[in-house]
Scaffold this motif. Structure first.
Motif, PDB file in Angstrom:
ATOM      1  N   UNK A  64      -2.423  -0.946  -0.134  1.00 54.64           N
ATOM      2  CA  UNK A  64      -1.746  -0.872   0.955  1.00 54.64           C
ATOM      3  C   UNK A  64      -1.620  -0.120   2.134  1.00 54.64           C
ATOM      4  N   UNK A  65      -0.588  -0.399   3.267  1.00 47.93           N
ATOM      5  CA  UNK A  65      -0.554   0.658   4.506  1.00 47.93           C
ATOM      6  C   UNK A  65       0.867   1.121   3.710  1.00 47.93           C
ATOM      7  N   UNK A  66       0.830   1.902   4.864  1.00 47.96           N
ATOM      8  CA  UNK A  66       2.318   2.188   4.237  1.00 47.96           C
ATOM      9  C   UNK A  66       3.713   1.571   5.044  1.00 47.96           C
ATOM     10  N   UNK A  67       3.626   0.818   5.631  1.00 52.31           N
ATOM     11  CA  UNK A  67       4.433  -0.371   6.233  1.00 52.31           C
ATOM     12  C   UNK A  67       4.138  -1.003   4.617  1.00 52.31           C
ATOM     13  N   UNK A  68       3.389  -1.765   4.381  1.00 49.49           N
ATOM     14  CA  UNK A  68       3.399  -3.114   3.307  1.00 49.49           C
ATOM     15  C   UNK A  68       3.680  -2.540   2.118  1.00 49.49           C
ATOM     16  N   UNK A  69       4.027  -1.226   1.669  1.00 50.59           N
ATOM     17  CA  UNK A  69       4.505  -0.447   0.542  1.00 50.59           C
ATOM     18  C   UNK A  69       6.041  -0.571   1.040  1.00 50.59           C
TER      19      UNK A  69
END
Length: 202
Positions: free
Chosen positions: A110-115
């Protein structure tokens, strides 16, 4: 425990009874020196005793109220201490769960935003609340949430929550429905989550 209004009323009655007792005592002594009938003296003596009895009752009531307040304060202190102890004991568990969630997010790439969105979804925030918190549009949040579910192979928020939280709930073992059956809590962590992840990859 007595209400504040009851305590004020009791204090007023206490003062009244004390005043009555003092006045009657003075009147009794004054009239006893003069020429008065014994019945008059007896009547005022009864009045004085009644006032003293009422004074004692009110004093007892106030004393009971103070004791109830003391016991309540003790119980509140015990509850605060228990809550503090629970927070300390659960801190390690919650930290371990947070680390397990972060590891799984990394496995899903996951990307940081998705995390961040995944954590907020697990906390129960709505898409609208997440958008306001991250100062972005609700549409962007929905797109990132869909991307998260796609990478994780999950259908939505409910499966995301179940993936991590299922192991924290107690489960019934065989015979648990019968009297005396055992109930064993499932181990904490992500055991079931990892099994599902293995099946999904397989």
């Amino acid at each position: 425990m007595a209400e504040p209004g009851d305590r004020r009323t009791s204090a007023v009655l206490l003062g009244i009874f004390a005043l009555i007792g003092i006045l009657v005592t003075i009147d009794l002594l004054t009239e006893y020196v003069g020429v008065v009938t014994k019945w008059h003296v007896l009547m005022e003596a009864v009045l004085m005793v009644s006032a003293a009895f009422g004074f004692g009752l009110i004093w007892r009531r106030l004393d009971d109220a103070r004791e109830a307040a003391r016991l309540l304060e003790r119980d509140l202190d015990a509850a605060r201490e228990e809550a503090r102890r629970w927070r300390e004991e659960s801190r390690e568990i919650l930290r371990g769960l947070g680390e397990a969630i972060e590891r799984q997010f990394r496995r899903w790439k996951l990307t940081p935003a998705e995390m961040e969105i995944g954590l907020l979804l697990l906390k129960g925030l709505s898409h609208k609340e997440i958008a306001a918190l991250r100062d972005t549009s609700e549409r962007t949040v929905r797109q990132q949430a869909r991307s998260l579910y796609l990478k994780a192979g999950l259908s939505g928020r409910s499966e995301l929550s179940a993936f991590f939280l299922e192991d924290l709930l107690p489960v019934r073992t065989e015979g648990a429905g019968a009297p005396g059956g055992d109930r064993s809590p499932a181990p904490t962590g992500t055991g079931a989550a990892e099994r599902r992840e293995g099946k999904r990859r397989g």
